[in-house]
Motif scaffolding. Sequence first.
Motif, PDB file in Angstrom:
ATOM      1  N   LYS A   1       0.811  -1.215   0.000  1.00 17.22           N
ATOM      2  CA  LYS A   1       0.000   0.000   0.000  1.00 17.22           C
ATOM      3  C   LYS A   1       0.849   1.273   0.000  1.00 17.22           C
ATOM      4  O   LYS A   1       0.610   2.171  -0.794  1.00 17.22           O
ATOM      5  CB  LYS A   1      -0.954   0.011   1.196  1.00 17.22           C
ATOM      6  CG  LYS A   1      -1.899   1.202   1.208  1.00 17.22           C
ATOM      7  CD  LYS A   1      -2.925   1.090   2.308  1.00 17.22           C
ATOM      8  CE  LYS A   1      -3.909   2.250   2.255  1.00 17.22           C
ATOM      9  NZ  LYS A   1      -4.980   2.103   3.256  1.00 17.22           N
ATOM     10  N   VAL A   2       1.839   1.351   0.916  1.00 15.93           N
ATOM     11  CA  VAL A   2       2.650   2.568   1.022  1.00 15.93           C
ATOM     12  C   VAL A   2       4.146   2.337   0.858  1.00 15.93           C
ATOM     13  O   VAL A   2       4.912   3.294   0.793  1.00 15.93           O
ATOM     14  CB  VAL A   2       2.390   3.323   2.351  1.00 15.93           C
ATOM     15  CG1 VAL A   2       0.965   3.803   2.440  1.00 15.93           C
ATOM     16  CG2 VAL A   2       2.757   2.474   3.545  1.00 15.93           C
ATOM     17  N   GLY A   3       4.580   1.095   0.838  1.00 18.98           N
ATOM     18  CA  GLY A   3       5.996   0.802   0.628  1.00 18.98           C
ATOM     19  C   GLY A   3       6.709   0.139   1.793  1.00 18.98           C
ATOM     20  O   GLY A   3       7.855  -0.280   1.650  1.00 18.98           O
ATOM     21  N   GLY A   4       6.059   0.024   2.945  1.00 21.13           N
ATOM     22  CA  GLY A   4       6.690  -0.579   4.109  1.00 21.13           C
ATOM     23  C   GLY A   4       6.787  -2.092   4.042  1.00 21.13           C
ATOM     24  O   GLY A   4       7.864  -2.664   4.237  1.00 21.13           O
ATOM     25  N   ARG A   5       5.658  -2.734   3.759  1.00 16.16           N
ATOM     26  CA  ARG A   5       5.671  -4.198   3.664  1.00 16.16           C
ATOM     27  C   ARG A   5       6.490  -4.657   2.467  1.00 16.16           C
ATOM     28  O   ARG A   5       7.219  -5.649   2.553  1.00 16.16           O
ATOM     29  CB  ARG A   5       4.237  -4.744   3.552  1.00 16.16           C
ATOM     30  CG  ARG A   5       3.483  -4.705   4.863  1.00 16.16           C
ATOM     31  CD  ARG A   5       2.035  -5.084   4.677  1.00 16.16           C
ATOM     32  NE  ARG A   5       1.319  -3.983   4.023  1.00 16.16           N
ATOM     33  CZ  ARG A   5       0.040  -4.010   3.671  1.00 16.16           C
ATOM     34  NH1 ARG A   5      -0.678  -5.102   3.862  1.00 16.16           N
ATOM     35  NH2 ARG A   5      -0.524  -2.967   3.115  1.00 16.16           N
ATOM     36  N   SER A   6       6.403  -3.914   1.367  1.00 14.34           N
ATOM     37  CA  SER A   6       7.189  -4.306   0.194  1.00 14.34           C
ATOM     38  C   SER A   6       8.684  -4.124   0.472  1.00 14.34           C
ATOM     39  O   SER A   6       9.501  -4.924   0.015  1.00 14.34           O
ATOM     40  CB  SER A   6       6.751  -3.541  -1.050  1.00 14.34           C
ATOM     41  OG  SER A   6       6.759  -2.147  -0.844  1.00 14.34           O
ATOM     42  N   ALA A   7       9.063  -3.125   1.258  1.00 14.08           N
ATOM     43  CA  ALA A   7      10.473  -2.949   1.625  1.00 14.08           C
ATOM     44  C   ALA A   7      10.942  -4.141   2.466  1.00 14.08           C
ATOM     45  O   ALA A   7      12.054  -4.644   2.269  1.00 14.08           O
ATOM     46  CB  ALA A   7      10.673  -1.643   2.387  1.00 14.08           C
ATOM     47  N   GLN A   8      10.096  -4.606   3.392  1.00 15.52           N
ATOM     48  CA  GLN A   8      10.424  -5.795   4.189  1.00 15.52           C
ATOM     49  C   GLN A   8      10.599  -7.001   3.280  1.00 15.52           C
ATOM     50  O   GLN A   8      11.528  -7.790   3.442  1.00 15.52           O
ATOM     51  CB  GLN A   8       9.330  -6.097   5.205  1.00 15.52           C
ATOM     52  CG  GLN A   8       9.235  -5.128   6.344  1.00 15.52           C
ATOM     53  CD  GLN A   8       8.100  -5.489   7.291  1.00 15.52           C
ATOM     54  OE1 GLN A   8       7.091  -6.056   6.899  1.00 15.52           O
ATOM     55  NE2 GLN A   8       8.264  -5.149   8.555  1.00 15.52           N
TER      56      GLN A   8
END
Length: 108
Positions: A61-68
């Motif tokens: 959604k905002v880039g946090g989970r995808s960064a993980q």
Amino acid sequence: MSIPTVEVTGVPDPIPVPVLDVREDFEWQAGHIDGALHIPLSELPARVGEVPDGQFLVTCKVGGRSAQAVAWLTANGHEAVNLAGGMLDWAAAGRPMVSENGQTPTVA
């Protein structure tokens, strides 16, 4: 550790690499990038065999989970790149989305 990241403005149209969406089912249903592979972040370790070969883009959604996800994937030998700003920035840039619920695609 540096996480490979790209802004929406740096993503060509059409996207030249596969896309992995790590959001939850309800978010995916509401709207996602056409042709993306959906594996929720919590399921990624168990389903890592499904991720594409070569370089691919990862979004949430905002880039946090995808960064993980990108941190974990790159540590395990994959060529993953995080989409900064996630689907919120994607939608704000007017980039195309599709939904699975028959409604106008949105970011949930």
